[in-house]
Motif scaffolding. Structure first.
Motif, PDB file in Angstrom:
ATOM      1  N   ALA A  58      39.903  38.252  45.944  1.00 29.44           N
ATOM      2  CA  ALA A  58      39.825  39.442  46.792  1.00 29.44           C
ATOM      3  C   ALA A  58      38.483  39.492  47.514  1.00 29.44           C
ATOM      4  O   ALA A  58      38.425  39.791  48.715  1.00 29.44           O
ATOM      5  CB  ALA A  58      40.035  40.704  45.959  1.00 29.44           C
ATOM      6  N   LEU A  59      37.407  39.169  46.803  1.00 25.70           N
ATOM      7  CA  LEU A  59      36.076  39.153  47.431  1.00 25.70           C
ATOM      8  C   LEU A  59      35.971  38.069  48.500  1.00 25.70           C
ATOM      9  O   LEU A  59      35.342  38.277  49.547  1.00 25.70           O
ATOM     10  CB  LEU A  59      34.995  38.962  46.377  1.00 25.70           C
ATOM     11  N   PHE A  78      45.168  41.391  46.005  1.00 28.93           N
ATOM     12  CA  PHE A  78      44.549  40.849  44.794  1.00 28.93           C
ATOM     13  C   PHE A  78      43.718  41.884  44.052  1.00 28.93           C
ATOM     14  O   PHE A  78      43.639  41.847  42.820  1.00 28.93           O
ATOM     15  CB  PHE A  78      43.761  39.577  45.107  1.00 28.93           C
ATOM     16  N   ASN A  79      43.130  42.839  44.760  1.00 29.50           N
ATOM     17  CA  ASN A  79      42.452  43.946  44.079  1.00 29.50           C
ATOM     18  C   ASN A  79      43.451  44.765  43.268  1.00 29.50           C
ATOM     19  O   ASN A  79      43.168  45.166  42.143  1.00 29.50           O
ATOM     20  CB  ASN A  79      41.750  44.865  45.090  1.00 29.50           C
ATOM     21  N   GLN A  80      44.619  44.997  43.841  1.00 31.67           N
ATOM     22  CA  GLN A  80      45.649  45.769  43.153  1.00 31.67           C
ATOM     23  C   GLN A  80      46.167  45.042  41.915  1.00 31.67           C
ATOM     24  O   GLN A  80      46.366  45.652  40.862  1.00 31.67           O
ATOM     25  CB  GLN A  80      46.791  46.051  44.129  1.00 31.67           C
ATOM     26  N   LEU A  81      46.371  43.733  42.026  1.00 31.17           N
ATOM     27  CA  LEU A  81      46.804  42.953  40.856  1.00 31.17           C
ATOM     28  C   LEU A  81      45.772  43.040  39.734  1.00 31.17           C
ATOM     29  O   LEU A  81      46.130  43.265  38.576  1.00 31.17           O
ATOM     30  CB  LEU A  81      46.996  41.489  41.240  1.00 31.17           C
ATOM     31  N   ALA A  82      44.514  42.850  40.082  1.00 27.69           N
ATOM     32  CA  ALA A  82      43.456  42.889  39.070  1.00 27.69           C
ATOM     33  C   ALA A  82      43.314  44.285  38.467  1.00 27.69           C
ATOM     34  O   ALA A  82      43.026  44.419  37.278  1.00 27.69           O
ATOM     35  CB  ALA A  82      42.136  42.450  39.683  1.00 27.69           C
ATOM     36  N   ALA A  83      43.533  45.319  39.255  1.00 24.56           N
ATOM     37  CA  ALA A  83      43.379  46.702  38.783  1.00 24.56           C
ATOM     38  C   ALA A  83      44.359  47.034  37.658  1.00 24.56           C
ATOM     39  O   ALA A  83      44.078  47.893  36.823  1.00 24.56           O
ATOM     40  CB  ALA A  83      43.546  47.676  39.936  1.00 24.56           C
TER      41      ALA A  83
END
Length: 86
Positions: A58-59, A78-83
């Motif tokens: 994501a970064l 990808f931020n949502q998956l990691a969250a």
């Protein structure tokens, strides 16, 4: 060490893919710095649910180097998956 991590990454081990990606991103372990290699390895690990790879990917899409395009949709994905893991 790079040879063993490459072998493990080629066998599909997400942690090995993640470690190699960080080495490519920073140019460690005798590897040449390569965002393209790093992103490819982060994607392989992220697709297997590796949270660190999801965040780093994501970064990469949020703050890309010159050879990559910024991609807000992919960053959000990808931020949502990691969250989901926090």
């Amino acid at each position: 060490a790079v040879r063993l991590f490459r072998l493990a990454a080629d066998l599909g081990l997400a942690q090995a893919q993640f470690v190699l990606a960080t080495w490519y991103e920073d140019g460690r372990g005798g590897l040449s710095k390569s965002w393209i290699e790093a992103v490819g390895l982060y994607k392989l690990a992220a697709d297997q649910g590796h949270v660190g790879a999801q965040l780093n990917l994501a970064l990469c899409y949020a703050y890309p180097p010159t050879q990559m395009s910024q991609n807000p949709e992919t960053t959000a994905h990808f931020n949502q998956l990691a969250a989901h893991y926090y």
